[in-house]
Write a protein that holds these residues in place. Sequence first.
Motif, mmCIF file in Angstrom:
data_model
loop_
_atom_site.group_PDB
_atom_site.id
_atom_site.type_symbol
_atom_site.label_atom_id
_atom_site.label_comp_id
_atom_site.label_asym_id
_atom_site.label_seq_id
_atom_site.Cartn_x
_atom_site.Cartn_y
_atom_site.Cartn_z
ATOM 1 N N SER A 67 0.831 -1.211 0.000
ATOM 2 C CA SER A 67 0.000 0.000 0.000
ATOM 3 C C SER A 67 0.865 1.261 0.000
ATOM 4 N N LEU A 68 2.051 1.192 0.606
ATOM 5 C CA LEU A 68 2.982 2.334 0.513
ATOM 6 C C LEU A 68 3.495 2.457 -0.927
ATOM 7 N N TYR A 69 3.794 1.321 -1.528
ATOM 8 C CA TYR A 69 4.237 1.292 -2.938
ATOM 9 C C TYR A 69 3.174 1.943 -3.821
ATOM 10 N N ALA A 70 1.914 1.572 -3.594
ATOM 11 C CA ALA A 70 0.804 2.143 -4.377
ATOM 12 C C ALA A 70 0.680 3.640 -4.098
ATOM 13 N N ALA A 71 0.768 4.029 -2.824
ATOM 14 C CA ALA A 71 0.630 5.450 -2.472
ATOM 15 C C ALA A 71 1.730 6.275 -3.149
ATOM 16 N N LYS A 72 2.944 5.736 -3.152
ATOM 17 C CA LYS A 72 4.056 6.469 -3.788
ATOM 18 C C LYS A 72 3.848 6.583 -5.287
ATOM 19 N N ALA A 73 3.267 5.543 -5.887
ATOM 20 C CA ALA A 73 3.013 5.583 -7.336
ATOM 21 C C ALA A 73 1.937 6.619 -7.675
ATOM 22 N N LEU A 74 1.028 6.872 -6.731
ATOM 23 C CA LEU A 74 -0.099 7.779 -6.998
ATOM 24 C C LEU A 74 0.191 9.231 -6.608
ATOM 25 N N ALA A 75 1.160 9.418 -5.730
ATOM 26 C CA ALA A 75 1.401 10.769 -5.187
ATOM 27 C C ALA A 75 1.982 11.700 -6.238
ATOM 28 N N ASP A 76 1.485 12.933 -6.255
ATOM 29 C CA ASP A 76 2.091 13.967 -7.093
ATOM 30 C C ASP A 76 3.351 14.466 -6.393
ATOM 31 N N LYS A 77 4.203 15.148 -7.147
ATOM 32 C CA LYS A 77 5.424 15.710 -6.568
ATOM 33 C C LYS A 77 5.048 16.683 -5.435
ATOM 34 N N GLY A 78 5.627 16.500 -4.291
ATOM 35 C CA GLY A 78 5.384 17.399 -3.166
ATOM 36 C C GLY A 78 4.128 17.086 -2.358
ATOM 37 N N GLU A 79 3.331 16.107 -2.812
ATOM 38 C CA GLU A 79 2.100 15.748 -2.086
ATOM 39 C C GLU A 79 2.461 15.006 -0.793
ATOM 40 N N ASN A 105 -14.908 7.643 -4.767
ATOM 41 C CA ASN A 105 -14.589 6.492 -5.612
ATOM 42 C C ASN A 105 -13.663 5.536 -4.869
ATOM 43 N N VAL A 106 -13.733 4.271 -5.244
ATOM 44 C CA VAL A 106 -12.867 3.254 -4.641
ATOM 45 C C VAL A 106 -12.244 2.426 -5.765
ATOM 46 N N PHE A 107 -10.919 2.300 -5.734
ATOM 47 C CA PHE A 107 -10.202 1.571 -6.778
ATOM 48 C C PHE A 107 -9.489 0.372 -6.152
ATOM 49 N N PRO A 108 -9.843 -0.849 -6.555
ATOM 50 C CA PRO A 108 -9.109 -2.010 -6.052
ATOM 51 C C PRO A 108 -7.841 -2.269 -6.878
ATOM 52 N N VAL A 109 -6.797 -2.742 -6.237
ATOM 53 C CA VAL A 109 -5.583 -3.156 -6.963
ATOM 54 C C VAL A 109 -5.121 -4.505 -6.429
ATOM 55 N N VAL A 110 -5.036 -5.494 -7.307
ATOM 56 C CA VAL A 110 -4.507 -6.803 -6.893
ATOM 57 C C VAL A 110 -2.989 -6.690 -6.810
ATOM 58 N N MET A 111 -2.457 -7.077 -5.652
ATOM 59 C CA MET A 111 -1.005 -7.057 -5.426
ATOM 60 C C MET A 111 -0.648 -8.388 -4.748
ATOM 61 N N PRO A 112 0.622 -8.678 -4.511
ATOM 62 C CA PRO A 112 0.944 -9.958 -3.875
ATOM 63 C C PRO A 112 0.238 -10.135 -2.524
ATOM 64 N N ASP A 113 -0.276 -11.330 -2.312
ATOM 65 C CA ASP A 113 -0.994 -11.645 -1.067
ATOM 66 C C ASP A 113 0.022 -11.897 0.045
ATOM 67 N N ASN A 114 -0.186 -11.270 1.199
ATOM 68 C CA ASN A 114 0.786 -11.407 2.307
ATOM 69 C C ASN A 114 0.233 -12.212 3.489
ATOM 70 N N ALA A 115 -0.933 -12.845 3.309
ATOM 71 C CA ALA A 115 -1.649 -13.424 4.459
ATOM 72 C C ALA A 115 -1.156 -14.833 4.800
ATOM 73 N N LEU A 116 0.145 -14.976 5.045
ATOM 74 C CA LEU A 116 0.698 -16.314 5.310
ATOM 75 C C LEU A 116 0.257 -16.898 6.648
ATOM 76 N N SER A 138 0.215 -4.823 -11.466
ATOM 77 C CA SER A 138 -0.340 -3.758 -10.609
ATOM 78 C C SER A 138 0.240 -2.386 -10.989
ATOM 79 N N ASP A 139 1.471 -2.364 -11.489
ATOM 80 C CA ASP A 139 2.055 -1.081 -11.944
ATOM 81 C C ASP A 139 1.169 -0.454 -13.018
ATOM 82 N N LYS A 140 0.718 -1.289 -13.958
ATOM 83 C CA LYS A 140 -0.121 -0.773 -15.060
ATOM 84 C C LYS A 140 -1.468 -0.308 -14.514
ATOM 85 N N LYS A 141 -2.013 -1.096 -13.596
ATOM 86 C CA LYS A 141 -3.312 -0.733 -13.009
ATOM 87 C C LYS A 141 -3.207 0.611 -12.270
ATOM 88 N N LEU A 142 -2.119 0.816 -11.548
ATOM 89 C CA LEU A 142 -1.946 2.068 -10.798
ATOM 90 C C LEU A 142 -1.867 3.274 -11.732
#
Length: 248
Positions: A11-23, A107-118, A136-140
Amino acid sequence: MLFYFTGTGNSLYAAKALADKGEAVIDMAESRNNGNFSFRVPKGEAVGFVFPVYFYSVPDVVADFCKKLRLAGESYVYAVITCGAGIGGSGGLLKEMLAKRCIKLRNVFPVVMPDNALLFYSIADAEKNRQTLLVSDKKLLRIKEQIDARKKGEIKGAAIGRIGRHVYHLCTRTSKFYADNSCVGCGLCAKNCPDNAIEMKDSKPRWVKDRCTKCTACINRCPSKAIQYGKATVKRNRYVNPVFRGSR
Ligand SMILES: Cc1cc2nc3c(=O)[nH]c(=O)nc-3n(C[C@H](O)[C@H](O)[C@H](O)COP(=O)(O)O)c2cc1C
Ligand code: SF4
Ligand code: SF4
């Protein structure tokens, strides 16, 4: 302004991919723990909530944070929810939680990423996870376009989200966690726990709270793979998103 919660980095990876510069990219666990719940949104900026789905619902850290959140100046609010397969009712329940704070989720956007629920089942190997992240990179990128266009969408599923949170709370006990002999006493598990549920004693972690958010940061991010959850995790893979190098 982006609020995120993560256990293993997706989710941090996704947030960083979505953030604008300085956001601003704000950790909900840290804000909750510091009692920081009031934010003013810069004019014209979107507000995003980025976090993993747990049991088709909203993780405790996010629920705790949203219960006390005070936002001023927001115009467009969205959520990006990361998942191993599907987000169930997490978006609908988040919408309900935010509405109680007079915040309208658009709005709500789902993104499939690696499952961590071991803790609950076997998770994929490194190569499969690498492939999943490429998709997921393309989806983001597509989600970012929709956010920039301030796209609104229908948000459903609060009832499923409520049932999900009930089931989730049947699984939040910490009693099955322990560190085996490969623990090197580095203390990262205690540092990375968003609930401060782990303390180091005689260079070994001890789970000092009965319940936790179950983010899997401790077990997945231990550099020695020393943490287990009952017997089942001994042979299971671990997962850490590449966004994490070292500790949180
Ligand atoms: C306690 C727990 C419950 C989960 N429940 C679901 C679920 O209901 N559906 C799903 O698709 N993935 C589920 N997952 C997988 C995570 O949502 C997914 O791997 C997420 O991207 C992890 O994000 P993070 O790396 O930011 O912590 C669950 C993971 C955990 C730890
Ligand atoms: S992160 Fe792993 S090796 Fe480090 S103290 Fe915790 S259990 Fe031990
Ligand atoms: S004890 Fe482990 S699984 Fe539970 S909240 Fe802390 S880091 Fe996450």
